[in-house]
Structure formats: structure tokens, C-alpha cells
Scaffold this motif. Structure first.
Motif, PDB file in Angstrom:
ATOM      1  N   GLY A 128       0.819  -1.214   0.000  1.00  0.00           N
ATOM      2  CA  GLY A 128       0.000   0.000   0.000  1.00  0.00           C
ATOM      3  C   GLY A 128       0.850   1.260   0.000  1.00  0.00           C
ATOM      4  N   TRP A 129       1.941   1.239   0.788  1.00  0.00           N
ATOM      5  CA  TRP A 129       2.848   2.393   0.861  1.00  0.00           C
ATOM      6  C   TRP A 129       3.522   2.638  -0.483  1.00  0.00           C
ATOM      7  CZ3 TRP A 129       8.403   2.154   0.785  1.00  0.00           C
ATOM      8  CH2 TRP A 129       9.029   3.372   1.045  1.00  0.00           C
ATOM      9  N   ILE A 130       3.932   1.556  -1.154  1.00  0.00           N
ATOM     10  CA  ILE A 130       4.563   1.677  -2.469  1.00  0.00           C
ATOM     11  C   ILE A 130       3.570   2.261  -3.474  1.00  0.00           C
ATOM     12  CG2 ILE A 130       5.564   0.388  -4.401  1.00  0.00           C
ATOM     13  CD1 ILE A 130       6.499  -1.658  -2.210  1.00  0.00           C
ATOM     14  N   ALA A 131       2.318   1.779  -3.423  1.00  0.00           N
ATOM     15  CA  ALA A 131       1.297   2.279  -4.346  1.00  0.00           C
ATOM     16  C   ALA A 131       1.071   3.775  -4.142  1.00  0.00           C
ATOM     17  CB  ALA A 131      -0.004   1.506  -4.149  1.00  0.00           C
ATOM     18  N   ALA A 173       4.217   5.682  -5.506  1.00  0.00           N
ATOM     19  CA  ALA A 173       4.749   5.179  -6.773  1.00  0.00           C
ATOM     20  C   ALA A 173       5.260   6.298  -7.680  1.00  0.00           C
ATOM     21  CB  ALA A 173       3.670   4.373  -7.501  1.00  0.00           C
ATOM     22  N   ASP A 174       4.641   7.479  -7.593  1.00  0.00           N
ATOM     23  CA  ASP A 174       5.035   8.562  -8.492  1.00  0.00           C
ATOM     24  C   ASP A 174       6.350   9.219  -8.098  1.00  0.00           C
ATOM     25  OD1 ASP A 174       3.844   9.511  -6.179  1.00  0.00           O
ATOM     26  OD2 ASP A 174       3.098  11.344  -7.124  1.00  0.00           O
ATOM     27  N   THR A 175       6.877   8.882  -6.906  1.00  0.00           N
ATOM     28  CA  THR A 175       8.144   9.480  -6.464  1.00  0.00           C
ATOM     29  C   THR A 175       9.325   8.533  -6.641  1.00  0.00           C
ATOM     30  OG1 THR A 175       7.936   8.718  -4.151  1.00  0.00           O
ATOM     31  CG2 THR A 175       6.872  10.812  -4.732  1.00  0.00           C
ATOM     32  N   PHE A 215      12.168   0.278  -9.475  1.00  0.00           N
ATOM     33  CA  PHE A 215      12.079   0.082  -8.018  1.00  0.00           C
ATOM     34  C   PHE A 215      10.671  -0.329  -7.618  1.00  0.00           C
ATOM     35  CE2 PHE A 215      10.843   1.747  -3.883  1.00  0.00           C
ATOM     36  CZ  PHE A 215      11.789   1.166  -3.048  1.00  0.00           C
ATOM     37  N   VAL A 216       9.672   0.331  -8.178  1.00  0.00           N
ATOM     38  CA  VAL A 216       8.277   0.041  -7.824  1.00  0.00           C
ATOM     39  C   VAL A 216       7.920  -1.396  -8.196  1.00  0.00           C
ATOM     40  CG1 VAL A 216       5.869   0.593  -8.346  1.00  0.00           C
ATOM     41  CG2 VAL A 216       7.518   2.434  -7.979  1.00  0.00           C
ATOM     42  N   ILE A 217       8.307  -1.831  -9.400  1.00  0.00           N
ATOM     43  CA  ILE A 217       7.999  -3.197  -9.848  1.00  0.00           C
ATOM     44  C   ILE A 217       8.697  -4.222  -8.959  1.00  0.00           C
ATOM     45  CG2 ILE A 217       8.317  -4.860 -11.720  1.00  0.00           C
ATOM     46  CD1 ILE A 217       7.963  -2.519 -13.676  1.00  0.00           C
ATOM     47  N   CYS A 227       7.379  -7.815  -2.099  1.00  0.00           N
ATOM     48  CA  CYS A 227       6.376  -7.791  -1.026  1.00  0.00           C
ATOM     49  C   CYS A 227       5.255  -8.791  -1.280  1.00  0.00           C
ATOM     50  CB  CYS A 227       5.803  -6.379  -0.880  1.00  0.00           C
ATOM     51  SG  CYS A 227       6.967  -5.186  -0.197  1.00  0.00           S
ATOM     52  N   SER A 228       4.902  -8.991  -2.546  1.00  0.00           N
ATOM     53  CA  SER A 228       3.862  -9.978  -2.877  1.00  0.00           C
ATOM     54  C   SER A 228       4.336 -11.389  -2.543  1.00  0.00           C
ATOM     55  CB  SER A 228       3.493  -9.878  -4.360  1.00  0.00           C
ATOM     56  OG  SER A 228       2.957  -8.613  -4.660  1.00  0.00           O
ATOM     57  N   ILE A 229       5.617 -11.673  -2.850  1.00  0.00           N
ATOM     58  CA  ILE A 229       6.170 -12.993  -2.529  1.00  0.00           C
ATOM     59  C   ILE A 229       6.224 -13.199  -1.013  1.00  0.00           C
ATOM     60  CG2 ILE A 229       8.245 -14.429  -2.654  1.00  0.00           C
ATOM     61  CD1 ILE A 229       8.808 -13.155  -5.390  1.00  0.00           C
ATOM     62  N   ILE A 230       6.633 -12.155  -0.289  1.00  0.00           N
ATOM     63  CA  ILE A 230       6.666 -12.241   1.176  1.00  0.00           C
ATOM     64  C   ILE A 230       5.274 -12.538   1.716  1.00  0.00           C
ATOM     65  CG2 ILE A 230       7.005 -10.917   3.306  1.00  0.00           C
ATOM     66  CD1 ILE A 230       9.234  -9.390   1.827  1.00  0.00           C
ATOM     67  N   LEU A 231       4.271 -11.854   1.179  1.00  0.00           N
ATOM     68  CA  LEU A 231       2.885 -12.069   1.614  1.00  0.00           C
ATOM     69  C   LEU A 231       2.449 -13.508   1.358  1.00  0.00           C
ATOM     70  CD1 LEU A 231       0.200 -10.984   2.687  1.00  0.00           C
ATOM     71  CD2 LEU A 231      -0.317 -10.163   0.382  1.00  0.00           C
ATOM     72  N   VAL A 232       2.768 -14.030   0.189  1.00  0.00           N
ATOM     73  CA  VAL A 232       2.380 -15.408  -0.168  1.00  0.00           C
ATOM     74  C   VAL A 232       3.007 -16.414   0.794  1.00  0.00           C
ATOM     75  CG1 VAL A 232       2.678 -17.229  -1.891  1.00  0.00           C
ATOM     76  CG2 VAL A 232       1.943 -14.949  -2.605  1.00  0.00           C
ATOM     77  N   PHE A 233       4.311 -16.238   1.083  1.00  0.00           N
ATOM     78  CA  PHE A 233       4.977 -17.217   1.938  1.00  0.00           C
ATOM     79  C   PHE A 233       4.648 -17.025   3.419  1.00  0.00           C
ATOM     80  CE2 PHE A 233       7.400 -17.946  -1.914  1.00  0.00           C
ATOM     81  CZ  PHE A 233       7.445 -19.328  -1.912  1.00  0.00           C
TER      82      PHE A 233
END
Length: 208
Positions: free
Chosen positions: A28-31, A34-36, A41-43, A49-55
Motif C-alpha cells: 500500500g505504501w509503495i502504491a 509510486a510517483d516518487t 524500483f516500484v515493480i 512484497c507480494s512474494i513475502i505475503l504469499v509465503f
């Protein structure tokens, strides 16, 4: 299952849940910011973070099911995630230069494109609202809170100071979040290893 193993199992579930919430919060913080940041880096941050969430979710499921394979898999991937994250955070600490708020504001000022900056950072002009007055220009509505053009709603701080402060705080938040995630990953890794061994020993005892 022994009392110690039960306690570790519960602790593992709780810490994996916290890790999952942290990863979701980081997304959420990255989203929001994202414009800064650069697109690369954003991708990369989204993927990590998505992988961390999954595991983290896998760790919870594995602990509940008392699965040796899933628990061991979770442990391995948490360690694999933690190592490059430690390296990248250390490199970030030594090599990352805080973006220049002055450069950002001056580009926007020259392009007459200050409205978005002024509303986002609650600031006015480069140094203050006097920048507009010195140029015999009207103070734009974006210099006012809620766009209400009254003296008590006027933003008093200049955008160079506010944007620079934002960039410096942004770097600090990134470092803190990164180390907190690493700490939770390593703790969850250690707990997963302990649980995998405990679950394996339990299976062996049940075979006799």
C-alpha cells in the motif's frame, strides 16, 4: 505434540500473520508513493512484497496443518527472500542519495506546474507564497487548504523545504520497513525450521 512445540507453533502463526500484514502495508505504501520512485524500483518492490505475503500465508497454513513439506518450503523461501533483501538494504544505505527537493520544485516552477505539488505537500511557491507576489501573480488556489482562498487556509511553508523533508522521511521509512521485514523473515525462518523438525519427529514416533 509437546508444550514447547505448541508454543512455537502459535508464535509462528502470529508472527507470520504480522509479516503478512507488514508486506500488505508495504504494498500500500509503495502504491501511494509510486510517483516518487523509479518504475524499476516500484515493480521490484511489488514483486518482493507480494512474494513475502504469499509465503507468510503459506507459513500460517503449514503450521496449522503441521505439514513437514510445507513448513520446510516456507523456511527455505523465507531465507532466500531475506538474504538479497539484507544485501539490497545495505547497498541502499551506502549508495542511495536522497532526491533533491529543490530540483523537483524548480522543474515544476519553470513549467508552471506547481498545483499538484502544492496540494500534495501542503506548501506554496518555491520558498513561500511571496514567490508569487514578487512576480505580481495571484496566489493560486492550490496554495490553500481545501482550495479555500482565505488567509487562514494559506500554506505558509515553501515547497522546496516540504518536498526535501518528504524525500528524507521517505528514505528513512524505506530503511525501517526493510529491516523490520528482514527481522520477521529471519524469525519466521527459525521457527519454521524448528516446526519442520518437530513435525518430522512426531511423524516418526507415530510410525512405531
Amino acid at each position: 505434540m509437546g508444550c514447547a512445540t505448541t508454543s512455537v507453533k502459535i508464535t509462528s502463526i502470529v508472527l507470520n500473520a504480522v509479516l503478512g500484514f507488514l508486506a500488505a502495508g508495504a504494498i500500500g505504501w509503495i502504491a501511494y508513493n509510486a510517483d516518487t520512485e523509479t518504475e524499476e524500483f516500484v515493480i521490484a518492490a511489488y514483486i518482493a512484497c507480494s512474494i513475502i505475503l504469499v509465503f507468510a500465508l503459506l507459513g500460517i497454513f503449514a503450521a496449522i496443518r503441521e505439514s513437514v513439506v510445507l513448513t520446510a518450503t516456507s523456511a527455505v523461501f523465507l531465507l532466500i527472500l531475506a538474504i538479497p533483501q539484507i544485501v539490497s538494504t545495505c547497498l541502499f544505505l551506502h549508495e542511495f542519495d536522497v532526491k533533491s527537493g529543490r530540483d523537483m520544485v524548480e522543474v515544476a516552477w519553470q513549467a508552471n506546474n506547481m498545483d499538484a505539488l502544492q496540494q500534495k505537500h501542503e506548501c506554496c511557491g518555491q520558498s513561500s507564497a511571496q514567490d508569487y507576489i514578487h512576480l505580481s501573480q495571484l496566489i493560486p488556489p492550490s496554495c490553500y487548504a481545501d482550495l479555500q482562498q482565505t488567509p487562514d487556509h494559506l500554506y505558509l511553508d515553501g515547497c522546496i523545504e516540504k518536498v526535501q523533508s518528504f524525500y528524507e522521511s521517505d528514505k528513512l521509512r524505506f530503511i525501517v520497513v526493510s529491516w523490520v521485514l528482514v527481522a520477521f523473515e529471519l524469525i519466521c525462518f527459525a521457527l519454521a525450521v524448528f516446526l519442520a523438525i518437530s513435525f518430522k519427529n512426531k511423524q516418526r514416533r507415530m510410525e512405531f
